[in-house]
Design a protein around this motif. Structure first.
Motif, PDB file in Angstrom:
ATOM      1  N   GLY A  77       6.365  -6.105 -41.592  1.00 44.78           N
ATOM      2  CA  GLY A  77       7.127  -4.907 -41.898  1.00 44.78           C
ATOM      3  C   GLY A  77       8.045  -4.541 -40.752  1.00 44.78           C
ATOM      4  O   GLY A  77       8.851  -3.623 -40.856  1.00 44.78           O
ATOM      5  N   CYS A  78       7.929  -5.304 -39.668  1.00 45.10           N
ATOM      6  CA  CYS A  78       8.802  -5.153 -38.500  1.00 45.10           C
ATOM      7  C   CYS A  78       9.354  -6.522 -38.143  1.00 45.10           C
ATOM      8  O   CYS A  78      10.490  -6.830 -38.456  1.00 45.10           O
ATOM      9  CB  CYS A  78       8.017  -4.553 -37.341  1.00 45.10           C
ATOM     10  N   ASN A  79       8.528  -7.379 -37.555  1.00 45.17           N
ATOM     11  CA  ASN A  79       8.937  -8.728 -37.175  1.00 45.17           C
ATOM     12  C   ASN A  79       8.424  -9.782 -38.145  1.00 45.17           C
ATOM     13  O   ASN A  79       7.415  -9.574 -38.835  1.00 45.17           O
ATOM     14  CB  ASN A  79       8.431  -9.043 -35.770  1.00 45.17           C
ATOM     15  N   HIS A  80       9.110 -10.920 -38.173  1.00 44.41           N
ATOM     16  CA  HIS A  80       8.657 -12.072 -38.937  1.00 44.41           C
ATOM     17  C   HIS A  80       7.719 -12.902 -38.067  1.00 44.41           C
ATOM     18  O   HIS A  80       7.847 -12.936 -36.842  1.00 44.41           O
ATOM     19  CB  HIS A  80       9.859 -12.909 -39.388  1.00 44.41           C
ATOM     20  N   GLU A 101      11.282 -10.974 -32.196  1.00 46.27           N
ATOM     21  CA  GLU A 101      11.146  -9.891 -31.213  1.00 46.27           C
ATOM     22  C   GLU A 101      12.130  -8.765 -31.494  1.00 46.27           C
ATOM     23  O   GLU A 101      12.815  -8.264 -30.607  1.00 46.27           O
ATOM     24  CB  GLU A 101      11.341 -10.429 -29.795  1.00 46.27           C
ATOM     25  N   MET A 102      12.185  -8.324 -32.750  1.00 42.24           N
ATOM     26  CA  MET A 102      13.062  -7.217 -33.103  1.00 42.24           C
ATOM     27  C   MET A 102      12.384  -5.889 -32.750  1.00 42.24           C
ATOM     28  O   MET A 102      11.167  -5.756 -32.842  1.00 42.24           O
ATOM     29  CB  MET A 102      13.374  -7.243 -34.600  1.00 42.24           C
ATOM     30  N   GLY A 103      13.188  -4.922 -32.370  1.00 48.19           N
ATOM     31  CA  GLY A 103      12.671  -3.583 -32.148  1.00 48.19           C
ATOM     32  C   GLY A 103      12.581  -2.833 -33.462  1.00 48.19           C
ATOM     33  O   GLY A 103      13.428  -2.997 -34.343  1.00 48.19           O
ATOM     34  N   CYS A 104      11.536  -2.014 -33.619  1.00 47.68           N
ATOM     35  CA  CYS A 104      11.311  -1.285 -34.867  1.00 47.68           C
ATOM     36  C   CYS A 104      10.813   0.120 -34.560  1.00 47.68           C
ATOM     37  O   CYS A 104      10.412   0.412 -33.426  1.00 47.68           O
ATOM     38  CB  CYS A 104      10.273  -2.017 -35.730  1.00 47.68           C
ATOM     39  N   PRO A 105      10.827   1.014 -35.551  1.00 51.16           N
ATOM     40  CA  PRO A 105      10.271   2.354 -35.337  1.00 51.16           C
ATOM     41  C   PRO A 105       8.811   2.290 -34.896  1.00 51.16           C
ATOM     42  O   PRO A 105       8.100   1.332 -35.182  1.00 51.16           O
ATOM     43  CB  PRO A 105      10.412   3.003 -36.728  1.00 51.16           C
TER      44      PRO A 105
END
Length: 271
Positions: A77-80, A101-105
């Protein structure tokens, strides 16, 4: 691209297999000689994870699929993520996970940390009525999954959840999440929202070549929005003008242009 009828048949067959296995196994670890859990080629929505008595409901988009190559792939729901998986009877052993390494809430990051803590090492699997649970031997970790059908390109509402540049995936600009979406209609129209304004365009789809060609700039409404949404809209407006390659991977759509710039989108549940 899966056809609607084949998708329905595959879902029915999968559900029947899972129900049969759940009724026969009764959950928990099986005895010697018990068949392996039939996970290869299946796809699941993550419902929740539990770590040390704390249960965390999953955000939209959290999912996992088990491939024929002995690997699991999906999204928190954030990173793969991707990981090796070995199945022996009812035991599912998950090797260390590789992640983007994506930034997410913060709420999605908290769930991601809980998922990573739960979906690892040897877990005992139980199948029942189209649901799969994976539980650690000491009972402190649990992953709750529900069987998920594939989505067709046409007629599906695709919620745009990321941007692509070559081999690099990135999250949407902060403040622009949750609005952008598109629908490829049977009438040759592509409609949806670019992050701020609604849009409509004519497009041709070549299923053999896996291309979607948008004919001319999209027509849009004329609202003004905050800067993050307008930035996203500009990127998507420029992308949706000309030929695109598409790939549907179960319930994930990827659209890219000749330069490798594009988007990823997730199929929204049918209403």
């Amino acid at each position: 691209m899966p056809k609607p009828r084949s998708t329905l048949v595959a879902a029915v067959v999968l559900l029947a297999a899972l129900t049969s296995c759940g009724e026969g196994g009764g959950g928990g670890a099986g005895g010697a000689g018990d068949p392996d859990l039939p996970l290869t080629g299946t796809h699941w929505t993550v419902g929740a994870v539990t770590v040390d008595g704390s249960r965390s409901p999953a955000p939209d988009g959290a999912r996992v699929g088990f491939g024929e190559d002995g690997r699991a792939q999906g999204s928190t729901g954030c990173n793969h993520f991707g990981a090796g998986v070995a199945v022996a009877g009812a035991t599912v052993t998950v090797s260390p996970i590789e992640m983007t390494e994506m930034g997410c809430p913060e709420d999605r990051q908290r769930f991601e940390a809980a998922f990573l803590a739960a979906f690892t090492g040897p877990l005992e699997g139980a199948l029942k009525d189209g649901a799969l649970t994976l539980v650690s031997a000491d009972g402190t970790k649990k992953v709750e999954l529900a069987a998920e059908a594939s989505a067709p390109l046409r007629g599906t509402t695709w919620k745009i959840d990321g941007l692509v540049s070559g081999d690099t995936a990135s999250s949407l600009p902060a403040g622009a999440e949750g609005t952008a979406r598109l629908v490829v209609g049977a009438d040759g129209k592509v409609t949806g929202n670019l992050g701020c304004n609604d849009f409509s365009a004519t497009a041709k789809t070549d299923e053999k070549a896996r291309t979607l060609t948008v004919e001319g700039p999209a027509a849009t409404t004329r609202m003004m929005c905050e800067s993050a949404r307008m930035t996203l809209e500009t990127q998507l407006y420029e992308l949706l003008d000309g030929p695109l390659s598409y790939r549907v991977d179960h319930r994930t759509l990827t659209l890219t242009d000749d330069a490798g710039e594009g988007l990823t989108a997730r199929a929204e549940p049918a209403q």
